[in-house]
Motif scaffolding. Structure first.
Motif, PDB file in Angstrom:
ATOM      1  N   PHE A 112      53.369  19.425 -12.572  1.00  0.00           N
ATOM      2  CA  PHE A 112      52.834  18.274 -13.457  1.00  0.00           C
ATOM      3  C   PHE A 112      52.190  17.181 -12.537  1.00  0.00           C
ATOM      4  N   GLU A 113      52.341  17.270 -11.355  1.00  0.00           N
ATOM      5  CA  GLU A 113      51.844  16.056 -10.552  1.00  0.00           C
ATOM      6  C   GLU A 113      50.643  16.652 -10.154  1.00  0.00           C
ATOM      7  N   THR A 114      50.309  17.790 -10.149  1.00  0.00           N
ATOM      8  CA  THR A 114      48.910  18.215  -9.684  1.00  0.00           C
ATOM      9  C   THR A 114      47.977  18.347 -11.162  1.00  0.00           C
ATOM     10  N   ILE A 115      48.325  18.027 -11.917  1.00  0.00           N
ATOM     11  CA  ILE A 115      47.297  18.129 -13.230  1.00  0.00           C
ATOM     12  C   ILE A 115      46.626  16.551 -13.363  1.00  0.00           C
ATOM     13  N   HIS A 116      45.371  16.794 -13.034  1.00  0.00           N
ATOM     14  CA  HIS A 116      44.588  15.271 -13.322  1.00  0.00           C
ATOM     15  C   HIS A 116      43.532  15.459 -14.310  1.00  0.00           C
ATOM     16  N   PRO A 117      43.795  15.184 -15.288  1.00  0.00           N
ATOM     17  CA  PRO A 117      42.545  15.153 -16.422  1.00  0.00           C
ATOM     18  C   PRO A 117      41.288  14.363 -15.971  1.00  0.00           C
ATOM     19  N   VAL A 118      40.388  14.973 -16.476  1.00  0.00           N
ATOM     20  CA  VAL A 118      38.908  14.310 -16.104  1.00  0.00           C
ATOM     21  C   VAL A 118      38.204  13.872 -17.470  1.00  0.00           C
ATOM     22  N   HIS A 153      41.975  11.448 -13.522  1.00  0.00           N
ATOM     23  CA  HIS A 153      43.287  10.514 -13.771  1.00  0.00           C
ATOM     24  C   HIS A 153      44.436  11.272 -13.521  1.00  0.00           C
ATOM     25  N   ARG A 154      45.513  10.374 -13.526  1.00  0.00           N
ATOM     26  CA  ARG A 154      47.236  10.605 -13.361  1.00  0.00           C
ATOM     27  C   ARG A 154      47.380  10.199 -14.736  1.00  0.00           C
ATOM     28  N   THR A 155      48.609  11.061 -15.252  1.00  0.00           N
ATOM     29  CA  THR A 155      49.262  10.949 -16.295  1.00  0.00           C
ATOM     30  C   THR A 155      50.748  11.421 -16.139  1.00  0.00           C
ATOM     31  N   ARG A 156      51.527  10.897 -17.101  1.00  0.00           N
ATOM     32  CA  ARG A 156      52.973  11.401 -16.945  1.00  0.00           C
ATOM     33  C   ARG A 156      53.253  12.559 -18.008  1.00  0.00           C
ATOM     34  N   LEU A 157      52.886  13.906 -17.616  1.00  0.00           N
ATOM     35  CA  LEU A 157      53.033  14.577 -18.549  1.00  0.00           C
ATOM     36  C   LEU A 157      54.600  15.428 -18.292  1.00  0.00           C
TER      37      LEU A 157
END
Length: 85
Positions: free
Chosen positions: A9-15, A21-25
């Motif tokens: 989940f640390e490597t998921i970066h929504p565009v 961006h970074r998010t807390r998934l």
């Protein structure tokens, strides 16, 4: 038998609008589910193959998400790193 796919989940970066961006998934969001970025921006989740990531230009990092992430993880801010003073 199942094929297990591990997600970091640390490597998921929504565009959003050309900025990643970074998010807390805590799980994979459903398509259309609202997600909130560290900077406070919100958007609906959508999924595309990573091969299409640069189809509309190279995304750049959201400076607010980056600053928040760095502060939370004890990483020096960009402007205070050696050579960037």
């Amino acid at each position: 038998m199942s094929a297990v796919i591990y997600i970091d989940f640390e490597t998921i970066h929504p565009v959003i609008g050309g900025e990643w961006h970074r998010t807390r998934l805590t799980g994979i969001p459903e398509p259309g589910q609202g997600i909130t970025m560290l900077c406070g921006a919100t958007a609906s989740a959508a999924f595309l193959p990573s091969s299409q990531r640069r189809d509309h230009g190279t995304p750049t990092a959201c400076p607010r998400c980056d600053a928040i992430y760095r502060r939370e993880h004890g990483i020096p801010q960009q402007h205070t790193r050696q050579g960037h003073q």
